[in-house]
Design an enzyme around this catalytic site. Structure first.
Site, PDB file in Angstrom:
ATOM      1  N   GLN A 235       0.837  -1.195   0.000  1.00  0.00           N
ATOM      2  CA  GLN A 235       0.000   0.000   0.000  1.00  0.00           C
ATOM      3  C   GLN A 235       0.875   1.250   0.000  1.00  0.00           C
ATOM      4  O   GLN A 235       1.862   1.322   0.733  1.00  0.00           O
ATOM      5  CB  GLN A 235      -0.909   0.008   1.222  1.00  0.00           C
ATOM      6  CG  GLN A 235      -1.981  -1.055   1.206  1.00  0.00           C
ATOM      7  CD  GLN A 235      -3.047  -0.792   0.155  1.00  0.00           C
ATOM      8  OE1 GLN A 235      -3.246   0.333  -0.282  1.00  0.00           O
ATOM      9  NE2 GLN A 235      -3.737  -1.850  -0.255  1.00  0.00           N
ATOM     10  N   TYR A 267      -6.000 -13.159  -3.226  1.00  0.00           N
ATOM     11  CA  TYR A 267      -5.142 -12.065  -3.694  1.00  0.00           C
ATOM     12  C   TYR A 267      -4.344 -11.551  -2.482  1.00  0.00           C
ATOM     13  O   TYR A 267      -4.265 -10.350  -2.220  1.00  0.00           O
ATOM     14  CB  TYR A 267      -5.945 -10.928  -4.326  1.00  0.00           C
ATOM     15  CG  TYR A 267      -6.941 -11.354  -5.373  1.00  0.00           C
ATOM     16  CD1 TYR A 267      -6.559 -11.516  -6.712  1.00  0.00           C
ATOM     17  CD2 TYR A 267      -8.278 -11.580  -5.033  1.00  0.00           C
ATOM     18  CE1 TYR A 267      -7.485 -11.900  -7.672  1.00  0.00           C
ATOM     19  CE2 TYR A 267      -9.209 -11.963  -5.986  1.00  0.00           C
ATOM     20  CZ  TYR A 267      -8.799 -12.120  -7.310  1.00  0.00           C
ATOM     21  OH  TYR A 267      -9.719 -12.500  -8.265  1.00  0.00           O
ATOM     22  N   GLU A 291      -2.063 -16.212  -3.889  1.00  0.00           N
ATOM     23  CA  GLU A 291      -1.500 -15.075  -4.615  1.00  0.00           C
ATOM     24  C   GLU A 291      -0.762 -15.604  -5.844  1.00  0.00           C
ATOM     25  O   GLU A 291      -0.090 -16.628  -5.777  1.00  0.00           O
ATOM     26  CB  GLU A 291      -0.540 -14.311  -3.692  1.00  0.00           C
ATOM     27  CG  GLU A 291       0.380 -13.326  -4.344  1.00  0.00           C
ATOM     28  CD  GLU A 291      -0.347 -12.191  -5.037  1.00  0.00           C
ATOM     29  OE1 GLU A 291      -0.014 -11.922  -6.211  1.00  0.00           O
ATOM     30  OE2 GLU A 291      -1.249 -11.594  -4.434  1.00  0.00           O
ATOM     31  N   ASP A 343      -9.299  -9.289  -1.696  1.00  0.00           N
ATOM     32  CA  ASP A 343      -8.616  -8.019  -1.964  1.00  0.00           C
ATOM     33  C   ASP A 343      -8.099  -8.023  -3.404  1.00  0.00           C
ATOM     34  O   ASP A 343      -6.899  -8.084  -3.644  1.00  0.00           O
ATOM     35  CB  ASP A 343      -7.468  -7.835  -0.961  1.00  0.00           C
ATOM     36  CG  ASP A 343      -6.771  -6.492  -1.114  1.00  0.00           C
ATOM     37  OD1 ASP A 343      -7.329  -5.600  -1.785  1.00  0.00           O
ATOM     38  OD2 ASP A 343      -5.657  -6.337  -0.571  1.00  0.00           O
ATOM     39  N   CYS A 370     -10.427  -1.308  -4.325  1.00  0.00           N
ATOM     40  CA  CYS A 370      -9.737  -0.066  -4.687  1.00  0.00           C
ATOM     41  C   CYS A 370     -10.375   0.607  -5.897  1.00  0.00           C
ATOM     42  O   CYS A 370      -9.838   1.595  -6.399  1.00  0.00           O
ATOM     43  CB  CYS A 370      -8.253  -0.321  -4.937  1.00  0.00           C
ATOM     44  SG  CYS A 370      -7.899  -1.515  -6.237  1.00  0.00           S
TER      45      CYS A 370
END
Length: 416
Positions: A235, A267, A291, A343, A370
């Protein structure tokens, strides 16, 4: 308006526009003789002189603000001079498209975009306040990572807004002081097309030049340390990792959370949000982080080592979840009490992932988003699959841009 749509058939024509609302992507929406015009660098409620830049679509045009005729009370001097209205639109730096708007109003506009997306794509009426993060009052100096580009003559800088042309800049006001100090923006640079500049919370700021081999760095969140590659995902807002970790913990319904269920972090990156769930569960947590980036998975395995029941797998999420859905009844039953952290990238999880996930019927899904439109589309899909949106929060993780982060909980019907 000042010109007819029939005459406005070529880019370069200047017209007066009165934007009425904000659209996803950070542009305002105006009308010119009935036609929608998306106009950059304007604020809903003001009147501007704008230059048509694209009339290739029959349903809408695009324009850039040239001059403000009647300003909004929320307009302020741009926080980044190289992106300001005083520059020709072609020479404005990209990456701070809300920098001319007072920060409180930026958050109001982002909340409006999120609410509109949920209503339009999911049929959900949910006004949501966008919460500010700790940092500078004008929304600067929050960015701990930035990618700069290098042009043929060695100029290093951001791209111009909506283009791939490098803009020379004297400063980088959104980044931390440590990044601005070492960013190679003051003299010609050679040897790569990109330069990533980052300032981890542990150690010195550094450059990652082009396809440079990765080096492990450390980031501290609360009392926990995470290892990751210097070119890996993290982030970008200095306060974001701790903010999102807390938001995920708050979003989990404790009555539906079973630490010993087959919990998932999809993720999962280097394990930041899986660790947040671990803080709720203690040492009994069972969780699998999935992932596609093998280096990130390797780091996640180490970052989650304190939980014996945690593991990290390298796989594309859609294939991995489909494998669960296609497994036997006993395997699927292990997920019936699971909590899933979702995510996804900016494009969202998508129907294939959500349909496969719904087949294994986890008790709750905590979705970290996001992109408001992708989140709204996925919320609509989940609603059709029997999952109801519960508490929803939004965060201003990207001040002076149009981006906004949301964290919502979806609960399977029968568990609400």
């Amino acid at each position: 308006m000042s010109r007819s749509s029939e005459k406005a058939q070529s880019p370069g024509l200047e017209v007066e526009l009165e934007p009425q609302r904000i659209a996803h992507g950070g542009v305002s929406v105006a009308r010119l003789d009935g036609r929608v015009v998306f106009v950059a660098d304007a604020i809903p409620g003001e009147r501007v002189l704008a230059r048509i830049t694209d009339d290739s679509k029959p349903s809408f045009w695009r324009a850039e603000t040239v001059r403000v005729i009647e300003p909004s009370p929320h307009r302020r001097p741009h926080v980044w001079p190289e992106a300001a209205l005083e520059r020709d639109p072609d020479d404005r730096a990209g990456g701070a498209e809300f920098g001319h708007i007072a920060n409180e109003h930026q958050r109001e506009l982002k909340a409006a975009v999120l609410a509109e997306a949920l209503q339009r794509f999911a049929g959900i009426e949910r006004p949501t306040e966008v919460e500010a993060l700790p940092g500078e009052a004008d929304g600067t100096r929050w960015r701990t990572r930035v990618r700069l580009h290098v042009d043929a003559d060695g100029t290093v800088g951001p791209y111009a807004a909506r283009s791939h042309r490098v803009i020379r800049t004297a400063g980088l006001p959104l980044v931390t002081a440590a990044i601005e100090e070492i960013a190679p923006i003051r003299e010609p640079f050679a040897g790569a097309d990109t330069v990533d500049v980052l300032a981890p919370s542990e150690g010195e700021a550094r450059l990652v030049i082009g396809r440079q081999a990765p080096t492990a760095i450390r980031e501290r969140v609360g009392g926990r340390e995470f290892r990751l590659d210097d070119g890996g995902f993290w982030q970008v807002h200095a306060a974001a990792p701790e903010t999102l970790s807390a938001a995920v913990r708050d979003a989990v319904d404790p009555d539906l959370f079973d630490p010993r269920a087959a919990n998932l972090d999809l993720y999962g990156g280097v394990g930041l949000l899986a660790a947040a769930l671990g803080d709720l569960a203690g040492p009994a947590l069972r969780i699998t982080s999935v992932e596609s980036d093998a280096r990130a998975t390797e780091h996640a395995a180490g970052n989650l080592a304190e939980w014996v029941g945690a593991r990290a797998e390298t796989a594309r999420v859609e294939r991995w979840v489909r494998g669960l859905a296609d497994a036997g009844a006993a395997e699927r039953a292990r997920l019936a009490d699971a909590t899933v952290i979702l995510d996804p990238p900016r494009s969202g999880a998508g129907r294939a992932v959500l349909e496969a996930l719904a087949e294994v019927r986890p008790a709750q899904i905590v979705y970290v988003a996001c992109d408001p439109v992708a989140f709204a589309r996925d919320a609509g899909t989940l609603a059709g699959l029997g999952y109801t949106l519960g508490p929803l929060r939004a965060f201003d993780l990207f001040p002076n841009t149009h981006h906004v982060e949301a964290v919502g909980r979806f609960v399977r019907e029968g568990h609400a």
